[in-house]
Structure formats: C-alpha cells, structure tokens
Design a protein around this motif. Sequence first.
Motif, PDB file in Angstrom:
ATOM      1  N   SER A 117      29.154  43.801  39.107  1.00 40.51           N
ATOM      2  CA  SER A 117      30.351  43.001  39.357  1.00 40.51           C
ATOM      3  C   SER A 117      30.291  42.278  40.700  1.00 40.51           C
ATOM      4  O   SER A 117      29.676  42.753  41.661  1.00 40.51           O
ATOM      5  CB  SER A 117      31.598  43.884  39.316  1.00 40.51           C
ATOM      6  N   TYR A 132      45.162  45.641  34.139  1.00 40.75           N
ATOM      7  CA  TYR A 132      43.709  45.774  34.258  1.00 40.75           C
ATOM      8  C   TYR A 132      43.041  44.734  33.353  1.00 40.75           C
ATOM      9  O   TYR A 132      43.510  44.469  32.248  1.00 40.75           O
ATOM     10  CB  TYR A 132      43.232  47.168  33.826  1.00 40.75           C
ATOM     11  N   ASN A 133      41.967  44.150  33.835  1.00 41.15           N
ATOM     12  CA  ASN A 133      41.155  43.230  33.027  1.00 41.15           C
ATOM     13  C   ASN A 133      42.000  42.146  32.363  1.00 41.15           C
ATOM     14  O   ASN A 133      41.816  41.815  31.192  1.00 41.15           O
ATOM     15  CB  ASN A 133      40.365  44.007  31.968  1.00 41.15           C
ATOM     16  N   GLY A 166      39.665  44.353  39.156  1.00 46.68           N
ATOM     17  CA  GLY A 166      39.062  44.319  37.832  1.00 46.68           C
ATOM     18  C   GLY A 166      39.654  43.258  36.937  1.00 46.68           C
ATOM     19  O   GLY A 166      39.328  43.175  35.753  1.00 46.68           O
ATOM     20  N   CYS A 167      40.526  42.422  37.515  1.00 48.70           N
ATOM     21  CA  CYS A 167      41.130  41.319  36.760  1.00 48.70           C
ATOM     22  C   CYS A 167      40.402  40.014  37.067  1.00 48.70           C
ATOM     23  O   CYS A 167      39.434  39.987  37.827  1.00 48.70           O
ATOM     24  CB  CYS A 167      42.610  41.203  37.105  1.00 48.70           C
ATOM     25  N   ASN A 168      40.855  38.929  36.486  1.00 51.06           N
ATOM     26  CA  ASN A 168      40.290  37.606  36.768  1.00 51.06           C
ATOM     27  C   ASN A 168      41.421  36.672  37.182  1.00 51.06           C
ATOM     28  O   ASN A 168      42.581  36.906  36.857  1.00 51.06           O
ATOM     29  CB  ASN A 168      39.535  37.068  35.561  1.00 51.06           C
ATOM     30  N   ILE A 185      33.747  47.650  36.920  1.00 49.36           N
ATOM     31  CA  ILE A 185      33.928  46.903  35.672  1.00 49.36           C
ATOM     32  C   ILE A 185      32.581  46.492  35.093  1.00 49.36           C
ATOM     33  O   ILE A 185      31.537  46.635  35.733  1.00 49.36           O
ATOM     34  CB  ILE A 185      34.791  45.639  35.895  1.00 49.36           C
ATOM     35  N   ASN A 197      32.840  41.120  32.056  1.00 45.19           N
ATOM     36  CA  ASN A 197      34.249  40.867  32.345  1.00 45.19           C
ATOM     37  C   ASN A 197      34.383  39.549  33.100  1.00 45.19           C
ATOM     38  O   ASN A 197      33.483  39.141  33.840  1.00 45.19           O
ATOM     39  CB  ASN A 197      34.836  41.996  33.179  1.00 45.19           C
ATOM     40  N   THR A 212      32.168  34.724  33.713  1.00 47.33           N
ATOM     41  CA  THR A 212      32.000  36.167  33.869  1.00 47.33           C
ATOM     42  C   THR A 212      31.383  36.545  35.216  1.00 47.33           C
ATOM     43  O   THR A 212      30.863  35.691  35.945  1.00 47.33           O
ATOM     44  CB  THR A 212      31.095  36.742  32.775  1.00 47.33           C
TER      45      THR A 212
END
Length: 526
Positions: free
Chosen positions: A3, A50-51, A75-77, A159, A163, A183
């Motif tokens: 990550s 999350y995510n 862990g998110c975008n 992660i 992701n 990603t």
Amino acid sequence: MHSLASFLHNKFKTYLSLNSLRIGDDQVSYNDLNINGLKIASLINELGVYNETIGVVGQRNFTSYFSVLGIIYSGCNYTPISFKFTESKILSIINSCKIKILIGPKSDIDKVQRILFLNKKSHNVKYLIQDEDVHINNIKFLKKYSFIKQKPLTEPLKIKKNNLVYILYTSGSTGNPKGVMVTNNNVLSYLKALSKIWIMKPGFRASQFHEFNFDPSVSDLFFTWSNGGLLCVVPENELLMPFDFIIREKIQIWSSVPTVANFLLKMKMLKPCVFPSIIKSRFAGEPFSQELANAWSLAAHNSTVENHYGPTESTVDVCRYVYSINDKDKSFSNSIIPIGKPLFGNKILIINKNQEVLDNGKIGEIIFKGPQVTNGYLNDSTKTKSSFVSFNWDDTNDIWYKSGDLGFYNLEGNLECLGRIDNQIKFGGRRVEIGEIESAFRKFNRTKDAKVIALKDDNNIVKGLYAFITDTLSEQEEKQIKIEIQNYIEKLFVPKKIISIPKFPLTVSGKIDRKKLEKLILINEL
C-alpha cells in the motif's frame, strides 16, 4: 510493499525532522504531517468507514493535505471536491462515489454543508470532519467532528494492493465526466518508474501547482513526500503568474501545464537564467511547443526540460521526452516536441482502425499497457470495456488502454502525439488536424498562442473554423495573416475569423477550456 500508506509511513520515519509542506510563510514538519494524517485516519475508522471513497473538500490549505494522507492511512480512497466545480457536479461526484464523509477546513466544510442542506434528499453524506472545535450544529441530518483532539492511529491500516487510492473525474471533454479508479499498485508502480529518472536528496523544494482533481498533483504530493522534499504550494493568486513564486521559494522541481509557461513567455518574462534554482521542469497535459521548450530551457538553465504524457487512466504519466537545446532546429510535427519513450514498466504501441500494430512512422491510435493502467471507470462497465481491452496479437492477454490520441514513432524512436483522434476533423471533404492549423499560426508573432476551434452542428459535421488569440489585430492585419498563412496550410483550412480575447478560459486543471471557446464563437456570431 502493498500500500501507498505503508510506503509513505515507513519513508516518513527517516524524514520526521524535515519540513514537508509549505503554504505562504507557514510550514509543517513530516512529524506533524504524519500525526495529523493518523488522527484523521483514526476518526474515519472510528466512524465505521473502511475501504470507501471520502471527499476532500477544498485545496491549498494544510487541512486538505492532511486529509489526503489521512484518508489513505485509513484504508479508504479520496476524491477531490472543488468549489471550482458547479454545485451539480459536486453532488454528482458525491452520489456516484456514495460518499459518507467529507473532510476539509471549517470554512470549506461550512460551504459544502449549505450545498448539502439544500439538496439533502440527493446524497448519502452522514459525517463532516473539520479542523476546528465543533459547536452546536443545527443541521440534524449531518454530524460534525473535529480531528484536532483525536488520538492518532499508531500506523496506517493494512490493505490490499488492489484497493483504491483515489478516484479522479475526467474533464468531460468527450462527453460526461468519468470517474477513473486508481489503485495502490498503480500509484506505487508510477512512483517506482519516476524514481528511476529523478534522483533527489531529501530537503529539495518542489512546487504544488496542480489541482487535486488533475492527476499531476499525485506526482507533486507523493513523489515529493516519498523522497523527503518540501512541497511548496502555489497561492491561488499566483497560479497564472508564478514568476515571483518560483524565485521566492527557490523551487527545484517545477511542474505545471504549458499554458502557464506560455503566459510568462508572452509577457516577456522568460529571460535567460531567471530561474537558476530549478533542476527539474515537468510539463504535461497540453501540447508543448518547441519555441516554449527552448525559451524555458534558457530561463531555467540548470534544469532538465521534460514533456510528460499520460491520460488519467495511466496513473499520471507513461512516457516522457527530455528536451535539449540541440533540438532547437529539429523538425517535429506541428512544431510540438515529442512525448518520448515509455517510463519503466510500460509498453506503448500504435494501432490502426483495424486494431493492427503499425510500424514506426505510421500514424494511428496510441495504446499502452503496464502496471500503471487503472481499473477502469466507476459504475460504467460499458465505457470500461470499450477503452480497456485485450488484443489477439498479444499472447499475454494483458489489458491495454486505448488512449483516443493520435501519434507515431519518429525516426529517432520517440513518440510524437498529434492530439485527440476527434481533433482530426473533416472539412470541405478534406481531413486536417487542429494542431496543424495552430502550428501555422505560430509562424506569426501576433498569433503564436492561437487556439483553433472547429464549430460543429447537431450532426457533428464541421460548419466553420475559428481562431482565438490574446493579441489584438486590426482588420488589415487579420486580412494579411489570412493571406500569408496559406503558405503553410490550404486556403480551405484558414479560419473564418480570428477572434481576440483578453485571456484564454481555463479548466479547473489549468488547461485551455475549448468548450468555453466554442460558446464564445456562438456569442461572437450573434
């Protein structure tokens, strides 16, 4: 390393005493950047998210940069929410990404809260996170939080490499905006490729010109931070005229669209040796003329001058060309310097309409593959399948991205880009590239910045050509240029009018906004 978050966090451990971010006269250390990112991540996870995609509201303030890092750590975008967007586009992004959380400075959060309140039935936002203490909130359907007193995570969330890091929306120049999904593996592959050509010692000073919604900002942020540099944010009021900023901040890596450099050239500010601090100059997003490349190489005489190319779908850039003063007298198509050779890990080919690979020298569509090619478009499998394809001549069965750009490999093995396929028009039964007409205008001092627009009817048939310039011509001067330009292009392709405007309209990314120029033609014709 799976990550971007873990990669950055580990890098930061060696840079904690260095400064990471400078806005105006204020700056923060890597330690402060890291802790604020971990605080935001902690609050996001505490809210049970999350995510998922989270909106970063605003830019050019410390909280917005902390937010980008914090979202990645959680862990998110992220996806940018800019007030340069229309309200309808802001709501469209929020809805398509199913955003529950928006983060930004209090002043910006208050602005977006008003938009949400007026449209409370058309979004899923539940939480607003800001950088000031939260007082009584009368908007019952939204909950506000402050990250300032939050206890930080000890490290980023672990992660998977597939992701997402961010979703960026294209400008929509060829239709409705598309959300490009990028990603962790895409971004790490790009940083690996860039690190092979740019070797910098910690403490270098890099510009942050680009808006978050324009993917060169990814290079600004993550290359700088992963190598211990100081990211110097260009103030909003200096974006078009960054001359003083570059000198004042002793910028070593400069990155912008060519339009900005071209404005400095027009204002006669690109004198030899005016930017001695710059050692890397990166231009992308628009055609980069030989004249401008030559002027910049003299102004930033200690710098490499580089033309980088890559659609958003390529994770920033897939190739680059390093300009040399020896290129001054070379002949390139439309006097635009090449986009060069692929970056590490990427492969680029040219195909024809039958999807067959073309030999060097032949013009066709630019396609590429590699670890930087993204996952496609959010909620749009049809467009994804049409642009991200495999070919029967490629035994690897890899996915290639069809760029929609015309290009060819020249005799030196460098790729030259001729613009969008849809910029090759048919007029009066003949085909011509818009760039070819603009190149002819660059032969004349008063029209060097000309932008040519093909006005089309409802059936997509070109009914007239128009040129825009930021100089003023008399009726006689315009008539003379229209006569002399026929030495370079056929009479058929000489624009009907040369329209003078004070300055070119720009997109949020800082590029020339050709859609607005089309609207100006309609106004001019009334």
